[in-house]
Write a protein that holds these residues in place. Structure first.
Motif, PDB file in Angstrom:
ATOM      1  N   THR A  60       0.830  -1.210   0.000  1.00 11.24           N
ATOM      2  CA  THR A  60       0.000   0.000   0.000  1.00 11.24           C
ATOM      3  C   THR A  60       0.863   1.259   0.000  1.00 11.24           C
ATOM      4  O   THR A  60       0.550   2.251  -0.662  1.00 11.24           O
ATOM      5  CB  THR A  60      -0.933  -0.004   1.222  1.00 11.24           C
ATOM      6  OG1 THR A  60      -1.741  -1.192   1.200  1.00 11.24           O
ATOM      7  CG2 THR A  60      -1.837   1.212   1.232  1.00 11.24           C
ATOM      8  N   GLU A  61       1.973   1.205   0.715  1.00 10.16           N
ATOM      9  CA  GLU A  61       2.863   2.356   0.816  1.00 10.16           C
ATOM     10  C   GLU A  61       3.679   2.577  -0.456  1.00 10.16           C
ATOM     11  O   GLU A  61       3.859   3.718  -0.903  1.00 10.16           O
ATOM     12  CB  GLU A  61       3.812   2.156   2.001  1.00 10.16           C
ATOM     13  CG  GLU A  61       4.841   3.281   2.185  1.00 10.16           C
ATOM     14  CD  GLU A  61       5.829   2.973   3.288  1.00 10.16           C
ATOM     15  OE1 GLU A  61       6.929   3.567   3.274  1.00 10.16           O
ATOM     16  OE2 GLU A  61       5.526   2.122   4.149  1.00 10.16           O
ATOM     17  N   LYS A  62       4.137   1.508  -1.078  1.00  9.02           N
ATOM     18  CA  LYS A  62       5.117   1.629  -2.158  1.00  9.02           C
ATOM     19  C   LYS A  62       4.550   1.471  -3.568  1.00  9.02           C
ATOM     20  O   LYS A  62       5.155   1.945  -4.536  1.00  9.02           O
ATOM     21  CB  LYS A  62       6.235   0.595  -1.955  1.00  9.02           C
ATOM     22  CG  LYS A  62       7.023   0.793  -0.673  1.00  9.02           C
ATOM     23  CD  LYS A  62       8.056  -0.309  -0.476  1.00  9.02           C
ATOM     24  CE  LYS A  62       8.811  -0.137   0.829  1.00  9.02           C
ATOM     25  NZ  LYS A  62       9.787  -1.245   1.043  1.00  9.02           N
ATOM     26  N   TYR A  63       3.425   0.816  -3.702  1.00 14.24           N
ATOM     27  CA  TYR A  63       2.858   0.576  -5.033  1.00 14.24           C
ATOM     28  C   TYR A  63       2.192   1.850  -5.549  1.00 14.24           C
ATOM     29  O   TYR A  63       1.431   2.492  -4.832  1.00 14.24           O
ATOM     30  CB  TYR A  63       1.847  -0.572  -4.970  1.00 14.24           C
ATOM     31  CG  TYR A  63       1.159  -0.890  -6.270  1.00 14.24           C
ATOM     32  CD1 TYR A  63       1.881  -1.227  -7.413  1.00 14.24           C
ATOM     33  CD2 TYR A  63      -0.228  -0.869  -6.363  1.00 14.24           C
ATOM     34  CE1 TYR A  63       1.235  -1.536  -8.614  1.00 14.24           C
ATOM     35  CE2 TYR A  63      -0.890  -1.182  -7.544  1.00 14.24           C
ATOM     36  CZ  TYR A  63      -0.147  -1.511  -8.665  1.00 14.24           C
ATOM     37  OH  TYR A  63      -0.791  -1.809  -9.854  1.00 14.24           O
ATOM     38  N   ALA A  64       2.468   2.195  -6.791  1.00  7.64           N
ATOM     39  CA  ALA A  64       1.969   3.455  -7.352  1.00  7.64           C
ATOM     40  C   ALA A  64       0.463   3.430  -7.591  1.00  7.64           C
ATOM     41  O   ALA A  64      -0.180   4.483  -7.625  1.00  7.64           O
ATOM     42  CB  ALA A  64       2.706   3.766  -8.655  1.00  7.64           C
ATOM     43  N   GLY A  65      -0.090   2.248  -7.777  1.00  7.43           N
ATOM     44  CA  GLY A  65      -1.523   2.144  -8.028  1.00  7.43           C
ATOM     45  C   GLY A  65      -2.312   1.925  -6.752  1.00  7.43           C
ATOM     46  O   GLY A  65      -1.844   2.212  -5.645  1.00  7.43           O
ATOM     47  N   THR A  66      -3.539   1.434  -6.930  1.00  8.80           N
ATOM     48  CA  THR A  66      -4.420   1.153  -5.800  1.00  8.80           C
ATOM     49  C   THR A  66      -4.701  -0.340  -5.770  1.00  8.80           C
ATOM     50  O   THR A  66      -5.544  -0.835  -6.521  1.00  8.80           O
ATOM     51  CB  THR A  66      -5.742   1.938  -5.923  1.00  8.80           C
ATOM     52  OG1 THR A  66      -5.459   3.328  -6.061  1.00  8.80           O
ATOM     53  CG2 THR A  66      -6.614   1.707  -4.698  1.00  8.80           C
ATOM     54  N   PRO A  67      -4.005  -1.078  -4.915  1.00 10.67           N
ATOM     55  CA  PRO A  67      -4.169  -2.539  -4.906  1.00 10.67           C
ATOM     56  C   PRO A  67      -5.393  -2.982  -4.117  1.00 10.67           C
ATOM     57  O   PRO A  67      -5.876  -2.271  -3.236  1.00 10.67           O
ATOM     58  CB  PRO A  67      -2.887  -3.013  -4.218  1.00 10.67           C
ATOM     59  CG  PRO A  67      -2.585  -1.908  -3.245  1.00 10.67           C
ATOM     60  CD  PRO A  67      -3.004  -0.627  -3.926  1.00 10.67           C
ATOM     61  N   THR A  68      -5.884  -4.161  -4.451  1.00  9.01           N
ATOM     62  CA  THR A  68      -6.913  -4.808  -3.655  1.00  9.01           C
ATOM     63  C   THR A  68      -6.378  -6.171  -3.232  1.00  9.01           C
ATOM     64  O   THR A  68      -5.812  -6.897  -4.049  1.00  9.01           O
ATOM     65  CB  THR A  68      -8.207  -5.011  -4.465  1.00  9.01           C
ATOM     66  OG1 THR A  68      -8.626  -3.758  -5.002  1.00  9.01           O
ATOM     67  CG2 THR A  68      -9.323  -5.575  -3.585  1.00  9.01           C
ATOM     68  N   PHE A  69      -6.551  -6.502  -1.950  1.00 10.17           N
ATOM     69  CA  PHE A  69      -5.991  -7.735  -1.407  1.00 10.17           C
ATOM     70  C   PHE A  69      -7.103  -8.748  -1.106  1.00 10.17           C
ATOM     71  O   PHE A  69      -8.174  -8.384  -0.629  1.00 10.17           O
ATOM     72  CB  PHE A  69      -5.218  -7.463  -0.111  1.00 10.17           C
ATOM     73  CG  PHE A  69      -4.112  -6.463  -0.256  1.00 10.17           C
ATOM     74  CD1 PHE A  69      -2.937  -6.787  -0.918  1.00 10.17           C
ATOM     75  CD2 PHE A  69      -4.249  -5.181   0.273  1.00 10.17           C
ATOM     76  CE1 PHE A  69      -1.911  -5.863  -1.044  1.00 10.17           C
ATOM     77  CE2 PHE A  69      -3.229  -4.251   0.150  1.00 10.17           C
ATOM     78  CZ  PHE A  69      -2.051  -4.595  -0.510  1.00 10.17           C
ATOM     79  N   TYR A  70      -6.788 -10.011  -1.368  1.00 11.06           N
ATOM     80  CA  TYR A  70      -7.668 -11.118  -1.000  1.00 11.06           C
ATOM     81  C   TYR A  70      -6.818 -12.180  -0.299  1.00 11.06           C
ATOM     82  O   TYR A  70      -5.800 -12.623  -0.844  1.00 11.06           O
ATOM     83  CB  TYR A  70      -8.314 -11.760  -2.230  1.00 11.06           C
ATOM     84  CG  TYR A  70      -9.144 -10.821  -3.074  1.00 11.06           C
ATOM     85  CD1 TYR A  70     -10.505 -10.666  -2.858  1.00 11.06           C
ATOM     86  CD2 TYR A  70      -8.548 -10.105  -4.116  1.00 11.06           C
ATOM     87  CE1 TYR A  70     -11.259  -9.814  -3.646  1.00 11.06           C
ATOM     88  CE2 TYR A  70      -9.297  -9.252  -4.908  1.00 11.06           C
ATOM     89  CZ  TYR A  70     -10.647  -9.106  -4.676  1.00 11.06           C
ATOM     90  OH  TYR A  70     -11.385  -8.258  -5.458  1.00 11.06           O
TER      91      TYR A  70
END
Length: 392
Positions: free
Chosen positions: A368-378
């Motif tokens: 969440t801190e380092k990824y440039a996009g908006t991730p979704t976790f499962y």
């Protein structure tokens, strides 16, 4: 964001409510089929190789009933950009050759209807899914297999699991124009809770492998990107693999050893084709090693093979993308991570990360801190395949 995976009963209720709103009646049949994540064995299925998927708790639910006509009317709760969420079509007959068309999501349903071998009657049906669209976790197969399971109930018939998977695969080939291998439909049909499924895509035999270690988490991270070029790149990769096998006098790359690629180099075959073949040949070997590691509860070895798989998909098969590579690079620097790779056809979608349970929160925080996009976790556990559901 950690996505809460909805219970199947919640999806059924949503589908029932929508069905009643649209059709003014109560559905009599409900069925579901899961998406999947492939632990390892990417782009090997259509090369007669081995794959090692597991079914996900993310599912497509369908509810519906006969409607007393020869017309099928289908609605979906999915919001598909620039497409209607409702479609009508006549049942196939001697005078009506059912064909694909718009909206495109409905082609997965039409393809199954067109290839179903029972005597069908017209029906109304509503689709509700928790499987991410375009995420590389096989939302299409989950729709196909759920639809087939619904039609089995509608006609009071039961197909053999292998036949069911093959018919759903044919539907995707003919109506969606996607020359997929058999993996997605097989695991969606035959998945079992707390097991992976080793599939031999040449013999179509499969073997359930228990997943025993509760300390290991399968973290699915959706990059939430999907690059459009994947629509043409997948068939191109498949053609390159077949060309390499043909030039070597084989029907598929399953029978080829790495040293045999020297013959292609001597023939001055283009580097891209040779790279595709090298990935497939090495990936088939990795998949068998991974199945053994899983049987021996050796998750460290499994993680190493998963890392090697991503590197090969990135460098040799060239189906990764900056977003997927970024997600993999981030987690490989985190404590507790055993391995990570992209999953699915490529050019976007999801990664799978093998991580110790006590490290999973920190891994998600790091992404969440380092990824440039908006991730979704499962956070997913191996789940059951297609099944009929209660409407009570």
């Amino acid at each position: 964001m950690l996505a809460e995976i909805p219970k199947v009963e919640e999806l059924v209720q949503k589908a029932k409510n929508e069905y009643s709103r649209i059709f003014g009646s109560v559905p009599t049949i409900a069925a579901c089929a899961p998406g999947r994540v492939n632990l390892i064995g990417e782009h090997t299925d259509y090369n007669d190789g081995f794959v090692l998927p597991m079914a996900l708790p993310l599912v497509t639910v369908v509810v519906g009933s006969e409607n007393g006509t020869n017309v099928c009317e289908v609605t979906t709760l999915a919001q598909v950009e620039n497409e209607d969420n409702r479609v009508k079509f006549d049942l196939p007959s001697a005078d009506n050759n059912l064909k694909p068309g718009n909206p495109q999501w409905a082609n997965y349903v039409k393809g199954v209807v067109a290839n179903f071998e029972g005597e069908l009657k017209g029906f109304n049906m509503t689709i509700c899914s928790s499987v991410p669209l375009g995420g590389g976790v096989s939302s299409s197969a989950s729709v196909e297999v759920a639809t087939f399971t619904f039609l089995e109930c509608l006609t009071s018939t039961t197909a053999k699991p292998k036949d069911k998977a093959l018919i759903c695969q044919r539907a995707e080939h003919e109506f969606a124009g996607m020359p997929c291998g058999i993996m997605d439909q097989f695991i969606s049909t035959m998945g079992k809770e707390n097991h992976a499924l080793l599939i031999d895509c040449m013999s179509l035999k499969s073997h359930l492998i228990p997943i025993k270690n509760e300390d290991i988490i399968f973290l699915i991270t959706n990059s939430n990107v999907k690059h459009k070029l994947s629509g043409s790149e997948y068939p191109q990769r498949r053609a390159q693999c077949q060309n390499a096998a043909t030039l070597l006098g084989e029907s598929s790359l399953r029978s080829v050893e790495l040293h045999e690629l020297d013959a292609l180099r001597n023939l001055k075959v283009d580097k891209g084709t040779i790279n595709r073949a090298e990935h497939v040949i090495s990936e088939i070997k990795r998949t068998l090693e991974a199945a053994t590691a899983l049987q021996e509860n050796d998750f460290k070895k499994l993680g190493k093979l998963i890392n090697e798989s991503h590197n090969s998909l990135r460098d040799l098969f060239e189906v990764s993308c900056p977003e997927l590579d970024s997600l993999v690079d981030i987690v490989r620097g985190c404590d507790g991570v055993l391995g990570s790779r992209m999953v699915g056809g490529g050019f976007g979608g999801c990664t799978i990360t093998l991580v110790h349970q006590n490290s999973v929160d920190k891994v998600m925080e790091s992404i969440t801190e380092k990824y440039a996009g908006t991730p979704t976790f499962y956070i997913c556990k191996p789940s059951n395949g297609a099944r009929v559901l209660s409407l009570q």
